[in-house]
Design a protein around this motif. Structure first.
Motif, PDB file in Angstrom:
ATOM      1  N   GLU A   1       0.823  -1.210   0.000  1.00  0.00           N
ATOM      2  CA  GLU A   1       0.000   0.000   0.000  1.00  0.00           C
ATOM      3  C   GLU A   1       0.862   1.267   0.000  1.00  0.00           C
ATOM      4  OE1 GLU A   1      -2.882  -0.282   3.120  1.00  0.00           O
ATOM      5  OE2 GLU A   1      -3.747  -2.138   2.335  1.00  0.00           O
ATOM      6  N   VAL A   2       2.030   1.206   0.636  1.00  0.00           N
ATOM      7  CA  VAL A   2       2.965   2.335   0.558  1.00  0.00           C
ATOM      8  C   VAL A   2       3.412   2.532  -0.887  1.00  0.00           C
ATOM      9  CG1 VAL A   2       5.268   3.140   1.189  1.00  0.00           C
ATOM     10  CG2 VAL A   2       3.782   2.152   2.939  1.00  0.00           C
ATOM     11  N   VAL A   3       3.729   1.430  -1.558  1.00  0.00           N
ATOM     12  CA  VAL A   3       4.162   1.508  -2.960  1.00  0.00           C
ATOM     13  C   VAL A   3       3.078   2.146  -3.818  1.00  0.00           C
ATOM     14  CG1 VAL A   3       4.749   0.137  -4.998  1.00  0.00           C
ATOM     15  CG2 VAL A   3       5.763  -0.430  -2.785  1.00  0.00           C
ATOM     16  N   MET A   4       1.829   1.709  -3.642  1.00  0.00           N
ATOM     17  CA  MET A   4       0.739   2.239  -4.458  1.00  0.00           C
ATOM     18  C   MET A   4       0.499   3.717  -4.170  1.00  0.00           C
ATOM     19  SD  MET A   4       0.087  -0.218  -6.358  1.00  0.00           S
ATOM     20  CE  MET A   4      -1.235   0.637  -7.215  1.00  0.00           C
ATOM     21  N   ALA A   5       0.582   4.116  -2.908  1.00  0.00           N
ATOM     22  CA  ALA A   5       0.397   5.530  -2.573  1.00  0.00           C
ATOM     23  C   ALA A   5       1.488   6.380  -3.200  1.00  0.00           C
ATOM     24  CB  ALA A   5       0.385   5.711  -1.055  1.00  0.00           C
TER      25      ALA A   5
END
Length: 216
Positions: free
Chosen positions: A169-173
């Motif tokens: 989710e960090v990567v996607m954000a």
């Protein structure tokens, strides 16, 4: 340089620039160099500051006993000096230390600043340290209604799965260039990583020490 070696502090602070009061003293605020917790306040004069710089351990001047005071000389709770700063008016010192035994107060508390309305309350450090302390408390005093306790009860299978999910989710954000989303997802990742540290009995300070070593 390991934390057990004396620091080369002789040139870290110009002793002649410090402004002492009418009694030849300057207040020295001592804090944990890793998490910023304020441990104590004591007084230094020119000679005790020079001794501190020469030995890499804190020396103070006792106003009540009228003598030099080597912190931890009798208790073993030595303070290994890591940094010394002085304020904009040159009339106060901020001393960052590694507190051996993690006890600075003569009462046995970590910090002399442990009282709030007569109640013993641990002093605040940085936000991650405070959160880690809460997580460790949940580990040591389980509460079935606590999300943290449920994670810990699930062990690595549950904790590591959440770390993987939060990392994604960090990567996607980041790919979405969403500043608020990045901050929120990184906060979630930090939290779940702290749970993993607590589960494996790894002190957050061990991580801070690794970062300090790499910085040096």
């Amino acid at each position: 340089m390991s934390s057990s070696e004396p620091l080369s502090l002789q040139s870290a602070i110009p002793v002649e620039k410090i402004r002492y009061d009418d009694h030849g003293l300057v207040p020295a605020i001592v804090q944990d160099y890793l998490d910023g917790t304020v441990l104590m306040m004591a007084w230094m004069n020119r000679e005790s500051l020079q001794r501190t710089l020469a030995t890499g351990e804190t020396w103070f001047w006792s106003r009540s006993r009228q003598e030099f005071w080597h912190k931890g000389a009798t208790s073993g709770h030595i303070q290994k000096v890591q940094t010394i700063r002085y304020d904009c008016d040159s009339d106060a010192l901020l001393v960052g230390v590694e507190q051996l035994g993690d006890i600075a107060c003569h009462t046995g508390e970590r910090s002399c600043f442990h009282q709030v309305d007569g109640t013993v309350t641990p002093p605040p450090g940085d936000s991650l340290s405070q959160l880690f302390a809460v997580i460790c408390d949940r580990r040591d005093h389980p509460n079935e209604d606590s999300y943290t306790c449920k994670l810990l009860a699930g062990g690595d299978n549950k904790i590591l799965k959440k770390i993987g999910e939060e990392s994604a989710e960090v990567v996607m954000a980041c790919k979405d260039n969403d500043a608020d989303g990045i901050a929120g997802e990184v906060a979630d990742l930090f939290y779940h990583t702290l749970v993993a540290l607590a589960h494996h009995q790894v002190d957050l300070k061990a991580v801070y020490r690794k970062l300090q070593e790499r910085r040096k």
